[in-house]
Enzyme design. Structure first.
Site, PDB file in Angstrom:
ATOM      1  CG  ASP A  98       2.810   2.252  -2.618  1.00  0.00           C
ATOM      2  OD1 ASP A  98       1.493   2.884  -2.191  1.00  0.00           O
ATOM      3  OD2 ASP A  98       3.871   2.303  -2.764  1.00  0.00           O
ATOM      4  CB  ALA A  99      -0.835  -2.277  -0.462  1.00  0.00           C
TER       5      ALA A  99
END
Length: 331
Positions: A98-99
């Protein structure tokens, strides 16, 4: 030259994803850099065609015009007319990050995208370093989330943390055997355990193969987690649950993947190496290791000779807490 490079551009490689960057943006960047490298080669010489051009007749005092056969380049194949030779490339992503997370992110190029599916079916383990902070609780288990509680942590010691981690690892090891559908009384099951080849038969909740504390300096602590079928959100929630077991609270400040299957941080290309030449070298270097690992994991040929008698680490009557075992599944 570009066509020769394209024939070699099939396989797997890893890149280092910095925090704050979405995996899709990194995939698009990789495709753009590869296309730029493929199209950067010197274009071939344009084809010639014969045309009759009107020009002055040689030796004529009256400047009479005549048609002369002349060889001229064909502009239909010129890059400024036709555009770039390569406009799209198949680039796939393995186990995503994820980011907020960082670390090793595996990519497949061309026919290598099929190998990503094989890696998924092999249920290979991944390593993470997870950093936690005691004394706080947030709504999303991250340090920058909305604060919901603050607690004291002076009673937390390294020994208490290690004890919680040992309980957690033991419960997940038992769960791994359950999801692998193996009969522990068989010799085959023991041989697979010795070689580290016990894998779930299908998708399962997050399974922790190993977990230990690397650094403890309250309120901060650093964990090393070896797991499979995880998501980064589940790892952050794991830090929160550890805090609750220690009679306090904790938030996750960093999730960093250090290994994905055979790919480690040493294999991951840095931002300065996101170019065609470096990616080609990385694919060639990883190809034999990828083939060997998939052969071992998908078709394990077990040598039944010289294997000691079984002594299962989960046979003892230890704590049966299911810490960290979630019903949601994630890769």
């Amino acid at each position: 030259m570009a066509s020769a490079r394209l024939t070699r551009l099939h396989g797997l490689f890893a890149a280092y994803k910095p925090p704050g960057l979405k995996w899709k943006h990194l995939r698009d960047t990789m495709e753009l850099q590869l296309l730029k490298g493929l199209n950067a080669g010197k274009p071939p010489a344009p084809e010639q065609r014969v045309r009759f051009l009107l020009g002055p007749m040689e030796g004529s005092e009256k400047k009479e015009l005549t048609l002369t056969a002349t060889s001229v380049p064909t502009l239909t194949s010129h890059p400024l007319v036709r555009g770039p030779v390569f406009t799209s490339l198949k680039v796939g992503v393995g186990h995503r990050l994820d980011a907020q997370a960082s670390g090793v992110l595996v990519f497949g190029v061309g026919q290598g995208c099929r190998l990503l599916t094989d890696m998924y079916n092999a249920h290979l383990t991944k390593d993470y370093t997870v950093r936690g902070l005691l004394g706080k609780a947030t709504d999303d288990f991250c340090e920058d989330g909305r604060l919901v509680e603050k607690t004291t942590y002076g009673h937390v010691t390294r020994e208490k943390l290690d004890r919680i981690l040992a309980v957690m690892q033991g419960s997940h090891q038992k769960a791994l055997v359950m999801y692998s559908n193996l009969d522990l009384k068989t010799q085959e099951a023991y041989e697979m355990a010795v070689r580290g080849l016990i894998r779930p038969t299908n998708k399962s909740p997050m399974l922790i193969i190993g977990i230990r504390c690397l650094h403890f300096a309250p309120p901060e602590f650093l964990l090393e987690v070896q797991c499979m079928h995880e998501t980064q959100k589940q790892l952050r929630k794991l830090v929160h649950e550890i805090g609750l077991e220690l009679k306090t609270t904790a938030v996750c400040t960093q999730v960093r993947r250090t290994r994905d299957g055979i790919f480690t941080l040493d294999d991951a290309l840095l931002r300065t190496q996101w170019d065609l030449h470096s990616i080609l070298d990385a694919i060639q270097a990883a190809a034999p290791r990828v083939a060997a690992e998939l052969e071992k994991s998908l078709r394990p040929g077990l040598d039944t000779q010289q294997v000691p008698s079984p002594r299962w680490p989960w046979d003892s009557e230890g704590p049966s807490s299911a810490l960290g075992l979630e019903s949601d599944v994630g890769h």
